[in-house]
Design an enzyme around this catalytic site. Sequence first.
Site, PDB file in Angstrom:
ATOM      1  N   HIS A  37       0.825  -1.211   0.000  1.00 15.41           N
ATOM      2  CA  HIS A  37       0.000   0.000   0.000  1.00 15.41           C
ATOM      3  C   HIS A  37       0.854   1.253   0.000  1.00 15.41           C
ATOM      4  O   HIS A  37       2.064   1.222   0.212  1.00 15.41           O
ATOM      5  CB  HIS A  37      -0.948  -0.009   1.209  1.00 15.41           C
ATOM      6  CG  HIS A  37      -0.263   0.007   2.545  1.00 15.41           C
ATOM      7  ND1 HIS A  37       0.253   1.156   3.114  1.00 15.41           N
ATOM      8  CD2 HIS A  37      -0.022  -0.987   3.443  1.00 15.41           C
ATOM      9  CE1 HIS A  37       0.767   0.875   4.298  1.00 15.41           C
ATOM     10  NE2 HIS A  37       0.631  -0.425   4.525  1.00 15.41           N
TER      11      HIS A  37
ATOM     12  N   CYS B 210       3.095  -5.110   6.643  1.00 11.07           N
ATOM     13  CA  CYS B 210       2.697  -4.643   5.316  1.00 11.07           C
ATOM     14  C   CYS B 210       3.886  -4.001   4.594  1.00 11.07           C
ATOM     15  O   CYS B 210       4.862  -3.591   5.219  1.00 11.07           O
ATOM     16  CB  CYS B 210       1.557  -3.635   5.423  1.00 11.07           C
ATOM     17  SG  CYS B 210      -0.021  -4.366   5.905  1.00 11.07           S
TER      18      CYS B 210
END
Length: 204
Positions: A164, A180
């Site tokens: 992301h 992440c």
Amino acid sequence: MMSRKLPLFVAAAVSALVAATSASAFDNLRTYEQNAAAAYQTAALVDPTIARDYPVNTRVLVRDPTEQAPGTITIDTKNRYLYLSLESGDAIRYDVGVGREGFDWRGRAKIARKAEWPSWTPPAEMLKRRPDLPRHMVGGPENPLGARAMYLYSGGRDTLYRIHGTSEPWTIGEAVSSGCIRMLNDDVIDLYSRVRIGAQVQVL
């Protein structure tokens, strides 16, 4: 890359410029994307170190070191790079932020979902560690997932890991996340446009 936040007066300059392009950043996120680069360039005029510390993008075309099939994403967590393998035998390399100690991981997954300006709901495990976090946050420039998110699944199940964007450009090149993979917003928009649902991801 230095690990520090934008000076307050520079952050204010960036916020003012972005806000000036629209009555509300949430009302016109496309306008935000188009003006993000201009905002950073303006910040660099105020503080020249910004251009060095927080580039608009990091992507570069290199000879593919991964030996993976075209369309595969390979994340080199040690060196903090993400590679997208191309048909030509080259790869697009991006700088990324990765999981901090105790939250790093290795394995294979695939992109099962993609979202533009995604909302964010912290997992229950994260809320236990950080009860101060919001229970839900709508998408937008201040959202921790940034401009785009690609959701990683393995065996048909959500791994809870994402590739992301970020509202914290100073974390790119660092090991700070809960697992992440973070990218600059300009870079994640570029990667998002190139990969399809079902794309394979290997994390080394």
